[in-house]
Design a protein around this motif. Structure first.
Motif, PDB file in Angstrom:
ATOM      1  N   ALA A  54       0.823  -1.208   0.000  1.00 54.68           N
ATOM      2  CA  ALA A  54       0.000   0.000   0.000  1.00 54.68           C
ATOM      3  C   ALA A  54       0.858   1.260   0.000  1.00 54.68           C
ATOM      4  CB  ALA A  54      -0.930   0.002   1.212  1.00 54.68           C
ATOM      5  N   THR A  55       2.165   1.084   0.278  1.00 57.95           N
ATOM      6  CA  THR A  55       3.103   2.205   0.247  1.00 57.95           C
ATOM      7  C   THR A  55       3.070   2.926  -1.094  1.00 57.95           C
ATOM      8  OG1 THR A  55       4.563   1.080   1.801  1.00 57.95           O
ATOM      9  CG2 THR A  55       5.530   2.834   0.488  1.00 57.95           C
ATOM     10  N   ALA A  56       3.027   2.158  -2.185  1.00 60.22           N
ATOM     11  CA  ALA A  56       3.037   2.759  -3.517  1.00 60.22           C
ATOM     12  C   ALA A  56       1.805   3.615  -3.738  1.00 60.22           C
ATOM     13  CB  ALA A  56       3.129   1.667  -4.581  1.00 60.22           C
ATOM     14  N   GLY A  57       0.641   3.142  -3.262  1.00 59.83           N
ATOM     15  CA  GLY A  57      -0.582   3.920  -3.412  1.00 59.83           C
ATOM     16  C   GLY A  57      -0.541   5.215  -2.638  1.00 59.83           C
ATOM     17  N   ALA A  58       0.015   5.163  -1.429  1.00 57.11           N
ATOM     18  CA  ALA A  58       0.123   6.372  -0.615  1.00 57.11           C
ATOM     19  C   ALA A  58       1.016   7.396  -1.286  1.00 57.11           C
ATOM     20  CB  ALA A  58       0.659   6.024   0.776  1.00 57.11           C
ATOM     21  N   GLY A  59       2.159   6.944  -1.791  1.00 56.63           N
ATOM     22  CA  GLY A  59       3.075   7.854  -2.462  1.00 56.63           C
ATOM     23  C   GLY A  59       2.476   8.451  -3.719  1.00 56.63           C
ATOM     24  N   ALA A  60       1.803   7.618  -4.518  1.00 56.89           N
ATOM     25  CA  ALA A  60       1.207   8.110  -5.759  1.00 56.89           C
ATOM     26  C   ALA A  60       0.089   9.106  -5.476  1.00 56.89           C
ATOM     27  CB  ALA A  60       0.675   6.936  -6.576  1.00 56.89           C
ATOM     28  N   GLY A  61      -0.713   8.847  -4.433  1.00 54.08           N
ATOM     29  CA  GLY A  61      -1.796   9.757  -4.096  1.00 54.08           C
ATOM     30  C   GLY A  61      -1.295  11.131  -3.686  1.00 54.08           C
ATOM     31  N   LEU A 120       2.160  -2.228  10.772  1.00 54.37           N
ATOM     32  CA  LEU A 120       3.261  -2.236   9.809  1.00 54.37           C
ATOM     33  C   LEU A 120       2.868  -1.501   8.534  1.00 54.37           C
ATOM     34  CD1 LEU A 120       6.119  -3.399   9.073  1.00 54.37           C
ATOM     35  CD2 LEU A 120       4.888  -5.289   7.985  1.00 54.37           C
ATOM     36  N   GLY A 121       1.642  -1.743   8.055  1.00 52.66           N
ATOM     37  CA  GLY A 121       1.186  -1.061   6.851  1.00 52.66           C
ATOM     38  C   GLY A 121       1.134   0.447   7.036  1.00 52.66           C
ATOM     39  N   TYR A 122       0.670   0.892   8.214  1.00 51.51           N
ATOM     40  CA  TYR A 122       0.612   2.322   8.490  1.00 51.51           C
ATOM     41  C   TYR A 122       2.021   2.917   8.539  1.00 51.51           C
ATOM     42  CZ  TYR A 122      -0.607   6.738  10.718  1.00 51.51           C
ATOM     43  OH  TYR A 122      -0.752   8.078  10.998  1.00 51.51           O
ATOM     44  N   ALA A 123       2.947   2.166   9.134  1.00 58.33           N
ATOM     45  CA  ALA A 123       4.335   2.639   9.193  1.00 58.33           C
ATOM     46  C   ALA A 123       4.917   2.795   7.790  1.00 58.33           C
ATOM     47  CB  ALA A 123       5.174   1.664  10.016  1.00 58.33           C
ATOM     48  N   PHE A 124       4.708   1.819   6.926  1.00 61.18           N
ATOM     49  CA  PHE A 124       5.261   1.883   5.577  1.00 61.18           C
ATOM     50  C   PHE A 124       4.575   2.963   4.743  1.00 61.18           C
ATOM     51  CE2 PHE A 124       8.136  -1.772   4.386  1.00 61.18           C
ATOM     52  CZ  PHE A 124       8.494  -2.057   5.689  1.00 61.18           C
ATOM     53  N   SER A 125       3.321   3.303   5.065  1.00 59.38           N
ATOM     54  CA  SER A 125       2.648   4.357   4.310  1.00 59.38           C
ATOM     55  C   SER A 125       3.335   5.702   4.509  1.00 59.38           C
ATOM     56  CB  SER A 125       1.172   4.449   4.718  1.00 59.38           C
ATOM     57  OG  SER A 125       1.030   4.935   6.041  1.00 59.38           O
ATOM     58  N   TRP A 126       4.015   5.891   5.648  1.00 62.75           N
ATOM     59  CA  TRP A 126       4.767   7.129   5.853  1.00 62.75           C
ATOM     60  C   TRP A 126       6.018   7.162   4.975  1.00 62.75           C
ATOM     61  CZ3 TRP A 126       3.101  11.481   7.614  1.00 62.75           C
ATOM     62  CH2 TRP A 126       2.017  11.501   8.494  1.00 62.75           C
ATOM     63  N   ILE A 127       6.583   5.992   4.693  1.00 62.30           N
ATOM     64  CA  ILE A 127       7.676   5.948   3.723  1.00 62.30           C
ATOM     65  C   ILE A 127       7.147   6.365   2.358  1.00 62.30           C
ATOM     66  CG2 ILE A 127       9.424   4.504   2.632  1.00 62.30           C
ATOM     67  CD1 ILE A 127       9.377   2.709   5.080  1.00 62.30           C
ATOM     68  N   GLY A 128       5.952   5.860   2.012  1.00 62.93           N
ATOM     69  CA  GLY A 128       5.328   6.257   0.756  1.00 62.93           C
ATOM     70  C   GLY A 128       5.039   7.742   0.700  1.00 62.93           C
ATOM     71  N   ALA A 129       4.621   8.317   1.835  1.00 64.03           N
ATOM     72  CA  ALA A 129       4.350   9.757   1.874  1.00 64.03           C
ATOM     73  C   ALA A 129       5.614  10.554   1.567  1.00 64.03           C
ATOM     74  CB  ALA A 129       3.788  10.142   3.237  1.00 64.03           C
ATOM     75  N   THR A 154       4.866   5.809  -7.854  1.00 62.17           N
ATOM     76  CA  THR A 154       4.507   4.390  -7.887  1.00 62.17           C
ATOM     77  C   THR A 154       5.740   3.517  -8.072  1.00 62.17           C
ATOM     78  OG1 THR A 154       2.327   4.923  -8.809  1.00 62.17           O
ATOM     79  CG2 THR A 154       3.100   2.655  -9.055  1.00 62.17           C
ATOM     80  N   SER A 155       6.593   3.899  -9.030  1.00 66.28           N
ATOM     81  CA  SER A 155       7.822   3.131  -9.269  1.00 66.28           C
ATOM     82  C   SER A 155       8.746   3.195  -8.056  1.00 66.28           C
ATOM     83  CB  SER A 155       8.546   3.665 -10.506  1.00 66.28           C
ATOM     84  OG  SER A 155       7.734   3.559 -11.651  1.00 66.28           O
ATOM     85  N   GLY A 156       8.898   4.395  -7.497  1.00 64.12           N
ATOM     86  CA  GLY A 156       9.767   4.543  -6.331  1.00 64.12           C
ATOM     87  C   GLY A 156       9.241   3.846  -5.107  1.00 64.12           C
ATOM     88  N   GLY A 157       7.914   3.668  -5.036  1.00 64.57           N
ATOM     89  CA  GLY A 157       7.335   2.983  -3.891  1.00 64.57           C
ATOM     90  C   GLY A 157       7.427   1.475  -3.965  1.00 64.57           C
ATOM     91  N   LEU A 158       7.657   0.936  -5.175  1.00 63.89           N
ATOM     92  CA  LEU A 158       7.704  -0.516  -5.344  1.00 63.89           C
ATOM     93  C   LEU A 158       9.107  -1.077  -5.503  1.00 63.89           C
ATOM     94  CD1 LEU A 158       4.684  -1.139  -7.782  1.00 63.89           C
ATOM     95  CD2 LEU A 158       4.813  -1.708  -5.351  1.00 63.89           C
ATOM     96  N   ILE A 159      10.007  -0.305  -6.068  1.00 57.07           N
ATOM     97  CA  ILE A 159      11.313  -0.846  -6.447  1.00 57.07           C
ATOM     98  C   ILE A 159      12.091  -1.350  -5.241  1.00 57.07           C
ATOM     99  CG2 ILE A 159      12.531   1.377  -6.331  1.00 57.07           C
ATOM    100  CD1 ILE A 159      14.018   0.481  -8.894  1.00 57.07           C
ATOM    101  N   TRP A 160      11.958  -0.704  -4.091  1.00 56.00           N
ATOM    102  CA  TRP A 160      12.692  -1.134  -2.910  1.00 56.00           C
ATOM    103  C   TRP A 160      11.899  -2.144  -2.086  1.00 56.00           C
ATOM    104  CZ3 TRP A 160      10.440  -0.197   1.829  1.00 56.00           C
ATOM    105  CH2 TRP A 160       9.369   0.715   1.826  1.00 56.00           C
ATOM    106  N   LEU A 161      10.588  -2.257  -2.356  1.00 52.95           N
ATOM    107  CA  LEU A 161       9.767  -3.189  -1.592  1.00 52.95           C
ATOM    108  C   LEU A 161      10.033  -4.644  -1.960  1.00 52.95           C
ATOM    109  CD1 LEU A 161       6.223  -1.549  -1.257  1.00 52.95           C
ATOM    110  CD2 LEU A 161       7.755  -2.269   0.585  1.00 52.95           C
ATOM    111  N   PHE A 162      10.382  -4.897  -3.200  1.00 49.50           N
ATOM    112  CA  PHE A 162      10.610  -6.283  -3.610  1.00 49.50           C
ATOM    113  C   PHE A 162      11.778  -6.924  -2.855  1.00 49.50           C
ATOM    114  CE2 PHE A 162       7.871  -5.089  -7.177  1.00 49.50           C
ATOM    115  CZ  PHE A 162       7.077  -6.216  -7.261  1.00 49.50           C
ATOM    116  N   PRO A 163      12.943  -6.294  -2.772  1.00 49.68           N
ATOM    117  CA  PRO A 163      13.996  -6.921  -1.948  1.00 49.68           C
ATOM    118  C   PRO A 163      13.635  -7.003  -0.473  1.00 49.68           C
ATOM    119  CG  PRO A 163      14.688  -4.749  -2.722  1.00 49.68           C
ATOM    120  CD  PRO A 163      13.452  -5.102  -3.479  1.00 49.68           C
TER     121      PRO A 163
END
Length: 286
Positions: free
Chosen positions: A96-103, A173-182, A195-204
């Motif tokens: 959900a980090t990517a969605g928060a960042g994109a929004g 945990l999801g709420y914590a990661f949403s601040w990274i997305g913000a 969106t790209s920046g929110g996902l690229i580091w999440l996979f590793p």
């Protein structure tokens, strides 16, 4: 002619007492959260597509890899599905980090943040409201994912109270990661980049963990990274609270005290990245 005097029993009109900083911040955050939730309901495809991806992960991992994975001494697909689900739940809330960042990037791009800035509202309320709205959407996704997990054979074995505690850790945990997305959303120029920046580091982060495989089977140099991964702590804590099969015993502190480690990691991420995001927001709109 004598001057008239005001009656002594007249009601004195006083100015309304201003709200305190915390009260105003909470109220403003809830208003922004409501605005974002209404916006989500008017764009239902955002919610639908957000639910399809984790459901696909459940089905693909359960039926494609389930028969090839060994958990402990068992190769039973049902055992792997129970092992898997805590990892899928954790992956879902963090994505959900990517969605928060994109929004947030979209609001910045359209000038909405500048409009909020012109209003007499707490500066951090814009970001807090956004992350709270994302948390509600994440909770709805987790509910749907739980139903799908039950259909493919996942079960809880430690009772409802512990299961609810596990879901609470996931949402934290999801709420914590949403601040990274913000923070990412405030640092880029377009929603696509967010969106790209929110996902690229999440996979590793999600794959170098105990989410999908036993970390003891990883190369020796990679095991400590996986065991001290905040993502792994929440996954391990959920497996314990759900009563699902876990990874091999480890001497790493986060694995031995996974519930406490999960809480500490999430709180630390919130404190650090909320501070950085609010500071970035103020400088970006100054």
């Amino acid at each position: 002619m004598s001057a008239t005097t005001a009656p002594t029993d007249a009601v004195q009109v006083t100015a309304p007492r201003p709200r305190g900083g915390i009260v105003q911040s909470v109220n403003d955050s809830l208003v922004v959260a409501k605005r974002n939730l209404i916006r989500m309901t008017r764009i239902p495809e955002m919610i639908i597509f957000g639910m399809i991806q984790p459901v696909m992960f459940v089905v693909l991992f359960s039926y494609v890899f389930g028969g090839s994975m060994q958990i402990g001494s068992s190769t039973d697909p049902i055992v792997y599905r129970e092992f898997l689900m805590a990892g899928i739940f954790a992956q879902t809330v963090t994505f959900a980090t990517a969605g928060a960042g994109a929004g947030i990037a979209d609001d910045m791009h359209k000038g909405l943040i500048d409009r909020f800035r012109s209003l007499p509202m707490a500066r951090g309320a814009v970001l807090t409201g956004r992350t709270l709205a994302d948390l509600v959407q994440t909770a709805l996704t987790v509910v749907v994912l739980t139903i799908v997990a039950l259909l493919v054979g996942w079960r809880i074995h430690e009772g409802l109270p512990k299961a609810l505690a596990g879901f609470a850790l996931l949402l934290l945990l999801g709420y914590a990661f949403s601040w990274i997305g913000a923070l990412i959303g405030l640092s880029v120029r377009t929603p696509e980049a967010a969106t790209s920046g929110g996902l690229i580091w999440l996979f590793p982060v999600t794959f170098i963990s105990n989410a999908f495989v036993d970390s003891s089977n990883m190369p020796g140099w990679l095991q400590p990274i996986a065991e001290w991964n905040p993502f792994s702590a929440t996954v391990q804590a959920c497996r314990e609270l759900f009563g699902n099969p876990g990874v091999s015993p480890s001497d790493a502190w986060p694995m031995e005290h996974s519930v406490l480690a999960s809480i500490l990691w999430s709180v630390l991420i919130i404190v650090v990245f909320r501070t950085l995001a609010v500071r970035k927001y103020r400088s970006a709109t100054a």
